[in-house]
Design a protein around this motif. Structure first.
Motif, mmCIF file in Angstrom:
data_model
loop_
_atom_site.group_PDB
_atom_site.id
_atom_site.type_symbol
_atom_site.label_atom_id
_atom_site.label_comp_id
_atom_site.label_asym_id
_atom_site.label_seq_id
_atom_site.Cartn_x
_atom_site.Cartn_y
_atom_site.Cartn_z
ATOM 1 N N ARG A 195 -4.069 5.238 1.431
ATOM 2 C CA ARG A 195 -3.355 5.092 0.178
ATOM 3 C C ARG A 195 -4.121 5.764 -0.956
ATOM 4 N NH1 ARG A 195 0.288 0.970 -1.421
ATOM 5 N NH2 ARG A 195 -0.538 -0.024 -3.262
ATOM 6 N N PHE A 225 7.228 7.399 -2.279
ATOM 7 C CA PHE A 225 6.109 6.629 -1.725
ATOM 8 C C PHE A 225 6.565 5.193 -1.536
ATOM 9 C CE2 PHE A 225 2.150 4.696 -0.938
ATOM 10 C CZ PHE A 225 1.131 5.638 -0.833
ATOM 11 N N LEU A 226 6.880 4.841 -0.317
ATOM 12 C CA LEU A 226 7.302 3.483 -0.006
ATOM 13 C C LEU A 226 6.069 2.737 0.522
ATOM 14 C CD1 LEU A 226 9.517 1.382 0.363
ATOM 15 C CD2 LEU A 226 10.146 2.487 2.505
ATOM 16 N N ALA A 227 5.732 1.632 -0.149
ATOM 17 C CA ALA A 227 4.487 0.939 0.189
ATOM 18 C C ALA A 227 4.767 -0.422 0.797
ATOM 19 C CB ALA A 227 3.634 0.780 -1.060
ATOM 20 N N LEU A 228 4.144 -0.689 1.914
ATOM 21 C CA LEU A 228 4.186 -2.007 2.532
ATOM 22 C C LEU A 228 2.769 -2.569 2.472
ATOM 23 C CD1 LEU A 228 6.672 -0.472 3.805
ATOM 24 C CD2 LEU A 228 6.425 -1.990 5.759
ATOM 25 N N VAL A 229 2.643 -3.760 1.921
ATOM 26 C CA VAL A 229 1.321 -4.367 1.754
ATOM 27 C C VAL A 229 1.336 -5.755 2.389
ATOM 28 C CG1 VAL A 229 -0.396 -5.197 0.093
ATOM 29 C CG2 VAL A 229 0.911 -3.109 -0.395
ATOM 30 N N THR A 230 0.389 -6.008 3.272
ATOM 31 C CA THR A 230 0.315 -7.304 3.951
ATOM 32 C C THR A 230 -1.118 -7.810 3.878
ATOM 33 O OG1 THR A 230 1.953 -6.414 5.504
ATOM 34 C CG2 THR A 230 0.950 -8.531 6.061
ATOM 35 N N SER A 275 -2.595 -3.931 7.089
ATOM 36 C CA SER A 275 -2.544 -4.312 5.671
ATOM 37 C C SER A 275 -1.687 -3.341 4.856
ATOM 38 C CB SER A 275 -3.949 -4.344 5.078
ATOM 39 O OG SER A 275 -4.723 -5.325 5.718
ATOM 40 N N TYR A 276 -1.805 -2.062 5.167
ATOM 41 C CA TYR A 276 -1.050 -1.072 4.402
ATOM 42 C C TYR A 276 -0.246 -0.178 5.328
ATOM 43 C CZ TYR A 276 -4.272 -2.620 0.852
ATOM 44 O OH TYR A 276 -4.980 -3.413 -0.002
ATOM 45 N N VAL A 277 1.027 -0.025 4.997
ATOM 46 C CA VAL A 277 1.852 0.985 5.643
ATOM 47 C C VAL A 277 2.448 1.798 4.506
ATOM 48 C CG1 VAL A 277 3.854 1.448 7.102
ATOM 49 C CG2 VAL A 277 2.420 -0.568 7.558
ATOM 50 N N SER A 278 2.189 3.096 4.515
ATOM 51 C CA SER A 278 2.707 3.943 3.435
ATOM 52 C C SER A 278 3.654 4.958 4.034
ATOM 53 C CB SER A 278 1.558 4.669 2.734
ATOM 54 O OG SER A 278 0.589 3.724 2.301
ATOM 55 N N ILE A 279 4.824 5.064 3.434
ATOM 56 C CA ILE A 279 5.804 6.042 3.908
ATOM 57 C C ILE A 279 6.013 7.062 2.794
ATOM 58 C CG2 ILE A 279 8.121 6.389 4.846
ATOM 59 C CD1 ILE A 279 8.059 3.498 5.805
ATOM 60 N N LEU A 280 5.541 8.281 3.053
ATOM 61 C CA LEU A 280 5.557 9.327 2.034
ATOM 62 C C LEU A 280 6.654 10.333 2.331
ATOM 63 C CD1 LEU A 280 2.597 8.123 2.143
ATOM 64 C CD2 LEU A 280 1.844 10.331 1.256
ATOM 65 N N THR A 319 10.251 -6.447 8.287
ATOM 66 C CA THR A 319 10.029 -5.126 7.684
ATOM 67 C C THR A 319 11.156 -4.154 8.056
ATOM 68 O OG1 THR A 319 8.600 -4.589 9.538
ATOM 69 C CG2 THR A 319 7.517 -5.238 7.506
ATOM 70 N N LEU A 367 13.067 -1.952 5.388
ATOM 71 C CA LEU A 367 13.085 -0.486 5.382
ATOM 72 C C LEU A 367 14.506 0.041 5.219
ATOM 73 C CD1 LEU A 367 10.511 0.598 8.140
ATOM 74 C CD2 LEU A 367 10.240 0.511 5.654
ATOM 75 N N THR A 409 5.008 -9.522 4.446
ATOM 76 C CA THR A 409 4.759 -8.185 3.891
ATOM 77 C C THR A 409 5.475 -7.990 2.561
ATOM 78 O OG1 THR A 409 4.552 -7.287 6.123
ATOM 79 C CG2 THR A 409 5.050 -5.706 4.377
#
Lengths: 207, 713
Positions: free
Chosen positions: B220, A167-172, B263-268, A153, A157, A120
């Motif tokens: 997203r 806006f914290l983005a995790l991309v896999t 694929s995407y995890v977004s923490i706002l 992850t 975090l 990730t």
């Protein structure tokens, strides 16, 4: 390994145990990222990373027939003079807006951390350009420093303070869906191709 | 079961590809979920989630206040709304103020719950769902049939048809092409929408953060491109701390889609920079319609722990036959039956809870440890209390709970059936033993029940004594199973006693929500076994075993007949299933199984209660192997056979479909015999096998074992 389990990034300081550990983490990251459908490219230096970007953009036809790429602000980008970038990367646009990103064929962004267990990429994407460049174009090139790969992850975090990161983005892997007959299809709303360029922050001496 | 629901079930079963698609999915899901959890201690992970969620559910009010404060401090507009109409009005007022003409949405169950889209469209605003499955559903003007895979019931041809209509272009049913069409069509919408609406998978109280998981990347985009973002978040999504995200993030993708991570995890956390510079306008609606009531309920508060992974649907043998349009409303499957009852009221859910066969498969996989079968039973109990039971059902339980009347009736029935008996099978039986016998031949009642045959059995006298609890099926239909057990125990030097006053275990009443009748059974059995000196009470029916060990105590406690509690507890403590007891005798050396000979191959069917409640799936297998039988495991050996007690009579169509599948799995092993440990499963599978025209021998494990003793002599 202990440092990684504690969640601290492994800082690469030349040869020694850290190099070995870092090598193991990169290997793990690569395996997991590839399993999630990403490609992983190694680069021995920031210069080599730029070379990899140039090669990949060319491969994707950027710079020909009006095809463009956008590169969101980041430490690697700022290491190079804009004129050098323009020369090496024809079709590159440095200003990332919804219009330039939507029109671009490729987006380049720089991530803060990688999580080895799942492959990730982790990024403070509070600046809109980061999200636009990594989501709108069909091809996404993600830059990641080799010494910023942590175990998982959960460790990643813990390196962020949500109060300072809107806006914290995790991309896999690339964008995917299985909503029609459960058939996995890549690139629905986001990129169909994700290439992670893992680069050493300084010229590597290890052989 | 309301006629309307029954009709829906019938139509779903006749659907050309619904159950085939869902069944393929559930087969794949079992394997891929197992792979996704490889190397992970699922039990400790789900214990952690359950603890964190339960902790939050206990203090929802406080956490909501904390969340609102934290998110507001980061610059979000946060409101807490109660009624569905308040949510609709709030969103409409934002839309009006912004002059919005187009709204894009990423998947949000809360907005489905408040029927937001219809309201917005009525106000002249175009609304686009952007999750591919949700968009398909929106174009089809249906509702999602699965919480994670909304369009799982539609084929590529259906989708091609819908997309062709939408684009005005004739599209081929090629999936990659259809996905590209969705990308192009929706990209325009993303770029031009004035407002984006999302839900949230997790809301963190201490930081005011929202966590969004998607694979497509649409959340997203919905949260990034339009200048306004509205998140509609059920209050049960709250957790206290930022690190509480970790276990949910580890479990949700694995349980939902068998992925390590989406694929995407977004923490706002508060509004981020808007796509064209400046700061976004962010609204968060904490929505708590009925959830506070649920959080105060001693049982249903558990349902708020749900993280919406839909694994309870994916493993449900009924869901995969009928789908979510039948088994559910906004929320589908087992959790859907519970949430619909709690949120929409008994009227909305009536009947849904009847679809559950109580096999317990969902309880085993729930990552939030929600005891769904128990909650569904509680829905039945409350529905039964709220609505008068049909006369026939009440009559049944008034008889079952009266031992003398019940047994007299069964004896009378065994005489009355004579002219109708067709070999050992019969089409018309009294009480819950009667009913449809099209795809399953039902057994005749035994000419002489076990209780009458028992005194004539010759047994060695011994200091070691065990009591037999027969249960109705072994006593009145399959007394030979009881006799097999007596022979096995005698061989181990144990004398078996049969307390005459024993009666129904109470399970039929329990599973129908008739607590009083269950308590009457529990009281009678407690009395029947009191004062008898035995080392164990042996049961060869796992449903009876569970009823005596667990449910009877609860029935006694809750019915106010507490004077019987000590006796019921003693009975519960001594009750053991026959395979576990025999295994114990083998390991202590008192029982020697003949073994050593080549025996024909058998396949073993796991009974739901033996495997998932008693966790005793190994002893019967070990005993059979030790006796020389070759065991050929069938695919899905632990999926319910469709009997489910009276379920097979209430829902004969569903039951038959489950049985048909079980018979196919059995046939595929090539084994000539089936071993199992439940007389209910035996009745179902033996009857189905007989009706199929290619019968295999179906016997209780005790019979397969005792048969060897006989031939060894």
């Amino acid at each position: 390994m202990e440092a990684a389990q504690d969640g601290a990034p492994l800082f690469h300081k030349g040869a020694g145990l850290n190099t070995l550990v870092s090598g193991l983490m990169i290997g793990k990251f690569r395996t997991a990222a590839e399993a999630a459908g990403a490609e992983v490219v190694d680069a021995r230096s920031p210069g080599a990373a730029l070379g990899a970007v140039a090669r990949l953009l060319k491969e994707e036809g950027v710079g020909q027939d009006g095809r463009t790429a956008v590169w969101a602000d980041g430490p690697l980008r700022s290491m190079f003079h804009p004129e050098l970038l323009a020369q090496m990367l024809p079709g590159l646009v440095l200003e990332v807006t919804r219009e330039t990103a939507a029109a671009a064929h490729a987006g380049i962004t720089e991530f803060d951390y990688g999580a080895a267990a799942t492959g990730t990429l982790v990024q403070d994407a509070s600046a809109a350009g980061q999200r636009l460049a990594s989501t709108l174009p069909p091809v996404h090139l993600a830059l990641l420093r080799a010494d910023r790969i942590v175990a998982d992850t959960a460790s990643a975090l813990r390196l962020f303070d949500p109060a300072r990161c809107a806006f914290l983005a995790l991309v896999t892997g690339p964008s995917r869906t299985a909503d029609i007959e459960r058939v996995l299809t890549i690139g629905v709303h986001g990129p169909r191709r994700l290439v992670v360029i893992v680069y050493e922050p300084e010229a590597s001496h290890a052989r | 079961m309301p006629a309307e629901l029954r009709e829906q079930v019938r139509r779903a079963l006749e659907h050309p590809h619904l159950s085939a698609a869902l069944t393929r999915f559930s087969e794949d899901y079992r394997a891929s979920r197992a792979r996704a959890y490889q190397g992970i201690d699922f039990e400790s992970l789900r214990a952690r989630i359950a603890e964190r969620k339960a902790h939050a559910v206990e203090r929802l009010d406080r956490l909501a206040a904390r969340f609102m404060e934290a998110a507001a401090a980061r610059g979000a507009h946060v409101v807490r709304l109660h009624a569905p109409s308040e949510v609709r009005e709030y969103i409409l007022s934002v839309a009006r103020r912004r002059g919005a003409r187009l709204i894009v949405k990423s998947k949000s169950m809360a907005t489905e719950e408040v029927h937001l889209n219809a309201e917005l469209e009525q106000a002249g605003i175009e609304v686009k769902e952007t999750d591919l499955g949700e968009w398909i559903i929106q174009l089809a003007r249906q509702r999602p049939s699965h919480m994670v895979l909304p369009a799982i019931h539609l084929t590529r041809d259906d989708v091609a048809e819908l997309f062709s209509r939408e684009t005005g272009e004739r599209l081929q049913a090629e999936i990659a092409r259809l996905v590209r069409v969705a990308r192009e069509q929706l990209r325009e919408k993303f770029l031009h929408a004035e407002i984006g609406i999302t839900g949230a998978n997790i809301a963190v109280a201490e930081t005011g953060s929202l966590v969004l998981l998607t694979n497509e990347g649409n959340a997203r985009l919905v949260a990034t491109l339009p200048p306004v973002h509205i998140a509609v978040v059920g209050i049960e999504k709250l957790v206290e701390r930022f690190e509480d995200i970790e276990p949910i993030l580890a479990a949700l993708p694995r349980s939902a889609t068998a992925q390590q991570i989406t694929s995407y995890v977004s923490i706002l956390t508060g509004p981020a920079e808007a796509a064209d510079g400046g700061v976004k306008e962010m609204h968060i609606i904490l929505y708590d319609h009925r959830r506070m009531e649920m959080s105060e309920d001693p049982l249903f508060c558990q349902a708020l722990q749900c993280i919406r992974c839909a694994s309870c649907l994916n493993v449900c043998p009924v869901y995969r036959l009928v789908g979510g349009h039948v088994f559910g409303k906004v929320y589908t499957g087992a959790i859907g039956a519970v949430l619909t009852a709690c949120i929409e009221g008994w009227d909305a859910s009536r009947g849904l809870e009847q679809l559950c066969i109580q096999c317990g498969a969902c309880r085993d996989v729930c990552p939030a440890k929600v005891d769904l079968p128990e909650l569904i039973l509680e829905v039945r109990r409350r529905a039964a209390a709220a609505v008068p039971q049909p006369l026939a059902a009440r009559a049944v339980f008034s008889i079952v709970s009266n031992r003398r009347a019940f047994h007299a009736l069964l004896r009378a029935a065994s005489l009355a059936q004579k002219p109708l008996a067709d070999g050992p099978y019969l089409r018309h039986l009294p009480l819950w033993l009667s009913g449809q016998g099209k795809n399953r031949r039902l057994p005749a009642l035994a000419a002489e029940p076990l209780r009458d045959r028992f005194p004539r059995l010759e047994q060695p006298r011994s200091d070691r004594r065990a009591a037999l609890f027969a249960g109705c099926l072994i006593d009145f239909v399959y007394p030979e199973i009881g006799e097999a057990i007596v022979r096995l125990l005698n061989r181990a030097g144990i004398e078996v006693v049969f307390p005459e006053k024993q009666t129904c275990c109470g399970a039929p009443a329990h599973f129908s929500g008739a607590l009083d009748a269950a308590a009457a059974n529990a009281r009678d059995n407690a009395e029947a076994f009191s004062g008898i000196e035995v080392e164990a009470v042996i049961s060869a029916c796992p449903t009876c075993t569970v009823a005596l060990q667990q449910d009877a105590l609860r029935a006694v406690r809750e019915s106010g007949a507490r004077q019987y509690l000590a006796e019921a507890e003693q009975l519960a403590g001594k009750t053991v299933d026959v395979a576990t007891f025999l295994q114990r005798l083998v390991s202590e050396g008192s029982l020697r199984l003949p073994g050593g000979r080549e025996m024909p191959p058998l396949t073993y069917h796991d009974s739901c209660h033996l495997k998932r409640t008693l966790h005793a799936e190994q002893p019967p297998r070990e005993l059979l192997r030790a006796s020389g039988y070759e065991l050929r495991e069938m695919q899905e050996c632990d999926v319910c056979c469709g009997m489910g007690g009276s379920y097979s009579l209430r829902m004969p169509e569903v039951s038959s479909a489950m049985l048909a599948r079980k018979l196919r799995m059995i046939a595929a092993t090539g084994a000539g015999g089936v071993a199992l440990d439940c007389p209910g499963c035996l009745m179902q599978i033996r009857g189905g096998s007989a009706a199929s025209g290619q019968p295999v021998q179906v016997r209780h494990t005790a019979e397969w074992l005792a048969q060897l003793l006989d031939t060894a002599n």
